[in-house]
Design a protein around this motif. Structure first.
Motif, mmCIF file in Angstrom:
data_model
loop_
_atom_site.group_PDB
_atom_site.id
_atom_site.type_symbol
_atom_site.label_atom_id
_atom_site.label_comp_id
_atom_site.label_asym_id
_atom_site.label_seq_id
_atom_site.Cartn_x
_atom_site.Cartn_y
_atom_site.Cartn_z
ATOM 1 N N ILE A 51 0.858 -1.181 0.000
ATOM 2 C CA ILE A 51 0.000 0.000 0.000
ATOM 3 C C ILE A 51 0.893 1.228 0.000
ATOM 4 C CG2 ILE A 51 -0.210 -0.037 2.534
ATOM 5 C CD1 ILE A 51 -3.114 1.034 2.094
ATOM 6 N N GLY A 55 -2.394 5.426 -0.796
ATOM 7 C CA GLY A 55 -3.449 4.446 -0.562
ATOM 8 C C GLY A 55 -3.648 3.448 -1.687
ATOM 9 N N THR A 57 -3.114 0.129 -3.680
ATOM 10 C CA THR A 57 -2.754 -1.215 -3.219
ATOM 11 C C THR A 57 -2.373 -2.120 -4.389
ATOM 12 O OG1 THR A 57 -5.065 -1.919 -3.297
ATOM 13 C CG2 THR A 57 -4.239 -1.059 -1.194
ATOM 14 N N THR A 68 -6.572 -8.624 2.266
ATOM 15 C CA THR A 68 -6.786 -7.183 2.126
ATOM 16 C C THR A 68 -5.766 -6.445 2.982
ATOM 17 O OG1 THR A 68 -9.167 -7.497 1.807
ATOM 18 C CG2 THR A 68 -8.410 -5.283 2.368
ATOM 19 N N SER A 70 -4.535 -2.821 4.554
ATOM 20 C CA SER A 70 -5.108 -1.535 4.928
ATOM 21 C C SER A 70 -4.206 -0.882 5.968
ATOM 22 C CB SER A 70 -6.524 -1.708 5.483
ATOM 23 O OG SER A 70 -6.489 -2.480 6.675
ATOM 24 N N ARG A 71 -4.546 0.346 6.345
ATOM 25 C CA ARG A 71 -3.739 1.039 7.358
ATOM 26 C C ARG A 71 -4.648 1.940 8.173
ATOM 27 N NH1 ARG A 71 -0.861 4.938 2.921
ATOM 28 N NH2 ARG A 71 -2.704 6.228 2.524
ATOM 29 N N ASP A 72 -4.148 2.383 9.320
ATOM 30 C CA ASP A 72 -4.942 3.292 10.133
ATOM 31 C C ASP A 72 -4.768 4.717 9.621
ATOM 32 O OD1 ASP A 72 -2.739 3.797 13.025
ATOM 33 O OD2 ASP A 72 -2.348 3.834 10.877
ATOM 34 N N LYS A 75 -1.499 6.376 9.676
ATOM 35 C CA LYS A 75 -0.522 5.734 8.793
ATOM 36 C C LYS A 75 0.668 5.177 9.561
ATOM 37 C CE LYS A 75 -1.830 8.765 4.969
ATOM 38 N NZ LYS A 75 -1.375 9.745 3.963
ATOM 39 N N VAL A 78 -0.095 -0.886 9.655
ATOM 40 C CA VAL A 78 -0.599 -1.525 8.453
ATOM 41 C C VAL A 78 -1.126 -2.904 8.829
ATOM 42 C CG1 VAL A 78 0.016 -2.453 6.197
ATOM 43 C CG2 VAL A 78 0.943 -0.272 6.930
ATOM 44 N N TYR A 79 -2.238 -3.256 8.235
ATOM 45 C CA TYR A 79 -2.884 -4.530 8.541
ATOM 46 C C TYR A 79 -2.926 -5.417 7.298
ATOM 47 C CZ TYR A 79 -4.590 -1.605 12.351
ATOM 48 O OH TYR A 79 -4.671 -0.743 13.414
#
Length: 117
Positions: A51, A55, A57, A68, A70-72, A75, A78-79
């Motif tokens: 990512i 943003g 991906t 999937t 993602s991030r908070d 920033k 990261v998940y």
């Protein structure tokens, strides 16, 4: 310097789910892209998902529609949500941070994911 710390690995049955987290600290403003790589025994480390700062991906074909990234909002974390896990997903998963082509990557220590059949 940048520190990356992964968490969330473990043992799961095929078809199950896991969520990996990577917490970044230090000079995180230097990171332009973050991602997850994995390395199975006897195999080379391979890209799983990335990512960018904007943003955008990118996913390996083998995990598309199942994983999937993602991030908070801050920033800093990261998940990687991993669904429909398969035994071939078994590997050590590493968090990666990229500053740019002229700089070495940042790596976490890795977290083991084991999927039983």
């Amino acid at each position: 310097q940048v520190q990356l710390v992964e968490s969330g690995g473990g043992l799961v049955q095929a078809g199950g789910s896991l969520r990996l987290s990577c917490a970044a600290s230090g000079n995180i403003f230097r990171i332009n892209e973050m991602g997850w790589y994995r390395q199975a025994p006897g195999k080379q480390r391979e890209l799983v998902a990335t990512i960018t700062r904007d943003g955008n991906t990118n996913y390996a074909d083998s995990v598309k529609a199942r994983f999937t990234i993602s991030r908070d909002n801050a920033k800093t974390t990261v998940y990687l949500q991993m669904n429909s896990l398969k035994p071939e997903d078994t590997a050590v998963y590493y968090c990666n941070g990229k500053r740019g082509v002229y700089y070495a990557d940042y790596w976490g220590q890795g977290t083991q994911v084991t999927v039983s059949s």
